[in-house]
Design a protein around this motif. Structure first.
Motif, PDB file in Angstrom:
ATOM      1  N   THR A   1      43.643  55.887 -36.949  1.00 27.50           N
ATOM      2  CA  THR A   1      43.250  57.100 -37.671  1.00 27.50           C
ATOM      3  C   THR A   1      42.692  58.124 -36.688  1.00 27.50           C
ATOM      4  N   PRO A   2      42.809  59.415 -37.018  1.00 25.65           N
ATOM      5  CA  PRO A   2      42.308  60.450 -36.105  1.00 25.65           C
ATOM      6  C   PRO A   2      40.800  60.627 -36.204  1.00 25.65           C
ATOM      7  N   ALA A   3      40.218  61.159 -35.141  1.00 22.08           N
ATOM      8  CA  ALA A   3      38.827  61.595 -35.199  1.00 22.08           C
ATOM      9  C   ALA A   3      38.743  62.831 -36.086  1.00 22.08           C
ATOM     10  N   THR A   4      37.541  63.191 -36.497  1.00 20.05           N
ATOM     11  CA  THR A   4      37.369  64.339 -37.392  1.00 20.05           C
ATOM     12  C   THR A   4      37.955  65.610 -36.793  1.00 20.05           C
ATOM     13  N   SER A   5      37.832  65.767 -35.485  1.00 23.04           N
ATOM     14  CA  SER A   5      38.304  66.987 -34.826  1.00 23.04           C
ATOM     15  C   SER A   5      39.789  66.940 -34.480  1.00 23.04           C
ATOM     16  N   GLU A   6      40.455  65.800 -34.735  1.00 18.68           N
ATOM     17  CA  GLU A   6      41.863  65.649 -34.377  1.00 18.68           C
ATOM     18  C   GLU A   6      42.758  65.854 -35.599  1.00 18.68           C
ATOM     19  N   SER A   7      43.979  66.273 -35.341  1.00 16.23           N
ATOM     20  CA  SER A   7      44.965  66.360 -36.415  1.00 16.23           C
ATOM     21  C   SER A   7      45.740  65.053 -36.482  1.00 16.23           C
ATOM     22  N   ASP A   8      46.422  64.838 -37.592  1.00 22.26           N
ATOM     23  CA  ASP A   8      47.245  63.648 -37.755  1.00 22.26           C
ATOM     24  C   ASP A   8      48.532  63.838 -36.962  1.00 22.26           C
ATOM     25  N   SER A   9      48.689  63.103 -35.881  1.00 23.37           N
ATOM     26  CA  SER A   9      49.885  63.241 -35.050  1.00 23.37           C
ATOM     27  C   SER A   9      50.219  61.900 -34.426  1.00 23.37           C
ATOM     28  N   GLU A  10      51.349  61.858 -33.755  1.00 22.25           N
ATOM     29  CA  GLU A  10      51.774  60.617 -33.113  1.00 22.25           C
ATOM     30  C   GLU A  10      50.893  60.265 -31.918  1.00 22.25           C
ATOM     31  N   ASN A  11      50.054  61.188 -31.483  1.00 22.67           N
ATOM     32  CA  ASN A  11      49.208  60.940 -30.316  1.00 22.67           C
ATOM     33  C   ASN A  11      47.892  60.262 -30.667  1.00 22.67           C
ATOM     34  N   ILE A  12      47.698  59.902 -31.929  1.00 24.02           N
ATOM     35  CA  ILE A  12      46.468  59.228 -32.341  1.00 24.02           C
ATOM     36  C   ILE A  12      46.347  57.888 -31.615  1.00 24.02           C
ATOM     37  N   ASP A  13      45.138  57.560 -31.197  1.00 27.84           N
ATOM     38  CA  ASP A  13      44.880  56.260 -30.587  1.00 27.84           C
ATOM     39  C   ASP A  13      44.996  55.185 -31.674  1.00 27.84           C
ATOM     40  N   LYS A  14      46.026  54.362 -31.596  1.00 24.89           N
ATOM     41  CA  LYS A  14      46.261  53.339 -32.614  1.00 24.89           C
ATOM     42  C   LYS A  14      45.668  51.984 -32.221  1.00 24.89           C
ATOM     43  N   LYS A  15      44.980  51.936 -31.101  1.00 26.57           N
ATOM     44  CA  LYS A  15      44.447  50.664 -30.614  1.00 26.57           C
ATOM     45  C   LYS A  15      43.242  50.214 -31.443  1.00 26.57           C
ATOM     46  N   PHE A  16      43.131  48.901 -31.608  1.00 25.56           N
ATOM     47  CA  PHE A  16      41.957  48.309 -32.249  1.00 25.56           C
ATOM     48  C   PHE A  16      41.007  47.886 -31.132  1.00 25.56           C
ATOM     49  N   HIS A  17      39.898  48.621 -30.991  1.00 20.23           N
ATOM     50  CA  HIS A  17      38.947  48.365 -29.915  1.00 20.23           C
ATOM     51  C   HIS A  17      37.834  47.429 -30.385  1.00 20.23           C
ATOM     52  N   ALA A  18      37.078  46.914 -29.432  1.00 20.29           N
ATOM     53  CA  ALA A  18      35.939  46.061 -29.788  1.00 20.29           C
ATOM     54  C   ALA A  18      34.977  46.804 -30.704  1.00 20.29           C
ATOM     55  N   GLY A  19      34.866  48.119 -30.517  1.00 25.50           N
ATOM     56  CA  GLY A  19      33.988  48.912 -31.369  1.00 25.50           C
ATOM     57  C   GLY A  19      34.431  48.982 -32.810  1.00 25.50           C
ATOM     58  N   ASN A  20      35.694  48.611 -33.096  1.00 27.71           N
ATOM     59  CA  ASN A  20      36.192  48.622 -34.472  1.00 27.71           C
ATOM     60  C   ASN A  20      35.871  47.343 -35.236  1.00 27.71           C
ATOM     61  N   ILE A  21      35.359  46.338 -34.556  1.00 25.08           N
ATOM     62  CA  ILE A  21      35.050  45.074 -35.228  1.00 25.08           C
ATOM     63  C   ILE A  21      34.070  45.298 -36.374  1.00 25.08           C
ATOM     64  N   ASN A  22      33.114  46.192 -36.158  1.00 24.79           N
ATOM     65  CA  ASN A  22      32.056  46.431 -37.144  1.00 24.79           C
ATOM     66  C   ASN A  22      32.226  47.778 -37.853  1.00 24.79           C
ATOM     67  N   ASP A  23      33.459  48.178 -38.155  1.00 26.51           N
ATOM     68  CA  ASP A  23      33.705  49.487 -38.765  1.00 26.51           C
ATOM     69  C   ASP A  23      32.874  49.718 -40.026  1.00 26.51           C
ATOM     70  N   ARG A  24      32.888  48.764 -40.936  1.00 25.53           N
ATOM     71  CA  ARG A  24      32.172  48.952 -42.204  1.00 25.53           C
ATOM     72  C   ARG A  24      30.665  48.992 -41.977  1.00 25.53           C
ATOM     73  N   GLU A  25      30.181  48.133 -41.102  1.00 29.95           N
ATOM     74  CA  GLU A  25      28.748  48.116 -40.813  1.00 29.95           C
ATOM     75  C   GLU A  25      28.315  49.407 -40.121  1.00 29.95           C
ATOM     76  N   SER A  26      29.161  49.923 -39.226  1.00 32.70           N
ATOM     77  CA  SER A  26      28.828  51.171 -38.533  1.00 32.70           C
ATOM     78  C   SER A  26      28.740  52.332 -39.515  1.00 32.70           C
ATOM     79  N   LEU A  27      29.660  52.374 -40.484  1.00 30.62           N
ATOM     80  CA  LEU A  27      29.615  53.446 -41.481  1.00 30.62           C
ATOM     81  C   LEU A  27      28.361  53.330 -42.336  1.00 30.62           C
TER      82      LEU A  27
END
Length: 444
Positions: A184-210
């Motif tokens: 998914t894009p960052a807030t400042s990014e548009s939806d494009s093919e250049n979006i970082d699609k990688k699942f990083h270690a920082g994504n492990i706790n996505d729900r907890e971070s939100l």
């Protein structure tokens, strides 16, 4: 929108111009969307979705990513398999030394963030939390050293980075950011093919971070009565590779003269620290929700994992192949008769790809065997399952396709009589991201 309303037991969507409103009968739960916009109001607070609301065949649509990653996380905060006790807070004041950050005649960013961090650290310590600071004085600290400090923390912890903001002289207020969910894009990014699609270690706790971002933002904004600039998604480097619930708080806009003067005031900085403490306390309560119920369930379950031991080793002289051995003890509760045919152990192996993203292993199907000839938990209350994964070396075409891979960790799930009775993982909390790889729409 109608499907979202039905799923959460809300009334039919109401439309007014560009706005679509979902609410319950009491209006206590209210979500406001705006066509073509990312910003949404959920229970009075501004959240930035990953994708704008779109119109398809005259029907407003919200992305399934945002239903999963934002709406479900906020509306179902208590649906957790792993309640825990928050122990440690890692505070990361931006700048330091020669890295001054935003500079004004009244205060610099590096001095602002260090002062608020030190005030908050003292309050957290007094409240019984362990506190780790990535810098304690006016010294330069590299991003790598900040990450090293955070990843060295054990036990249940969070990472909170403090920054200042700069922009239009008219803009002022408080905002909090978390890492964008994978794909998914960052807030400042548009939806494009250049979006970082990688699942990083920082994504492990996505729900907890939100959840962390939501309580920090609402605590500060509601108490200080300042503009709510929203909970956003941003690709800050410090969020990407840290396996902790993490958020970045921008304490204010130093480009706004009035706000810069307030931030230069010790009393105002004290108030910010006090309300950040209140937010962290609320997160701790969220994290431990249903903890006693969970402990009671653990006391009643027939089986549970013991201390799992994992060993990984390179093969064929370091040519890229790996062997991972898991020693998995299963302990039976006293007086419980265990039916072997009802026991299922699921092991998910994770690899780090190109030293960046995480992915499920490409290893061959595991070989598993019980160390007892007939495991029945009678002679001993513990039986051991040995699980061996083997991934042969990649040829150059395979490495180009799958990337350079190395063992990262595991998630073990124990199922008895068709029900999940225990989970274990290494690194800690890796099990929190399992839904991302195994289900389209999670319900914890």
């Amino acid at each position: 929108m109608a499907q979202v309303a039905s799923y959460y037991g809300l009334l039919e969507p109401k439309e007014s111009g560009r706005q679509i409103i979902l609410r319950d009968a009491s209006s206590k739960l209210r979500i406001e969307f705006t066509r073509s916009e990312k910003a949404a109001r959920i229970m009075g607070w501004t959240f930035y979705l990953s994708f704008p609301v779109v119109e398809i065949k005259d029907r407003p649509m919200v992305s399934v990513y945002d239903v999963r990653n934002v709406i479900d996380a906020i509306l179902h905060p208590g649906e957790r398999r792993d309640p825990a006790v928050l122990e440690t807070i890692v505070l990361d004041p931006s700048g330091g030394g020669r890295e001054i950050g935003i500079k004004t005649p009244h205060i610099t960013e590096k001095d602002l963030t260090l002062d608020v961090s030190n005030r908050l650290a003292a309050k957290l310590s007094a409240a019984g939390f362990k506190v780790v600071l990535t810098r304690k004085d006016d010294s330069t600290v590299s991003p790598a050293d900040r990450q090293k400090t955070a990843t060295a923390v054990s036990g249940e912890a969070i990472f909170l980075s403090l920054r200042a903001a700069s922009g239009s002289p008219a803009t002022h207020g408080f905002e909090t950011s978390t890492l964008p969910p994978a794909g998914t894009p960052a807030t400042s990014e548009s939806d494009s093919e250049n979006i970082d699609k990688k699942f990083h270690a920082g994504n492990i706790n996505d729900r907890e971070s939100l959840a962390l971002a939501a309580v920090l933002q609402s605590s500060v904004v509601s108490s200080l009565k300042i503009p709510d600039l929203g909970i956003r998604r941003a690709r800050f480097a410090e969020l990407r590779d840290i396996n902790l619930p993490a958020a970045v708080c921008r304490l204010g806009h130093l480009s706004n003269k009035e706000e810069a003067l307030k931030l230069a005031s010790p009393e105002y900085r004290e108030a910010i620290a006090e309300n950040l403490l209140a937010g962290i306390r609320r997160y701790a309560a969220y994290l431990s929700f249903n903890l006693e119920k969970r402990r009671e369930e653990e006391r009643l379950r027939p089986l549970q994992f013991g201390n799992i031991r994992a060993e990984d080793s390179e093969i064929d002289g370091g040519s890229g192949g790996e062997r991972v051995f898991l020693h998995v003890p299963l302990k039976a509760a006293p007086g419980v008769f265990v039916e072997r045919e009802k026991v299922e152990v699921q092991i998910y192996l994770f690899e780090r790809v190109n030293n960046e993203e995480l992915d499920l292993s490409t290893a061959n199907p595991p070989k598993d065997e019980w160390l007892s000839i007939l495991p029945d938990w009678k002679a001993t209350r513990e039986e051991i399952l040995a699980v061996t994964y083997f991934r042969p070396p990649f040829a150059p075409p395979e490495q180009k396709l799958y990337g350079k891979r190395a063992y990262y960790g595991y998630v073990a799930r124990l199922v008895y009589d068709g029900k999940v009775v225990d989970e274990a993982s290494f690194p800690q909390n890796l099990n929190r991201c399992l839904f991302y790889f195994t289900a389209v729409f999670p319900r914890r």
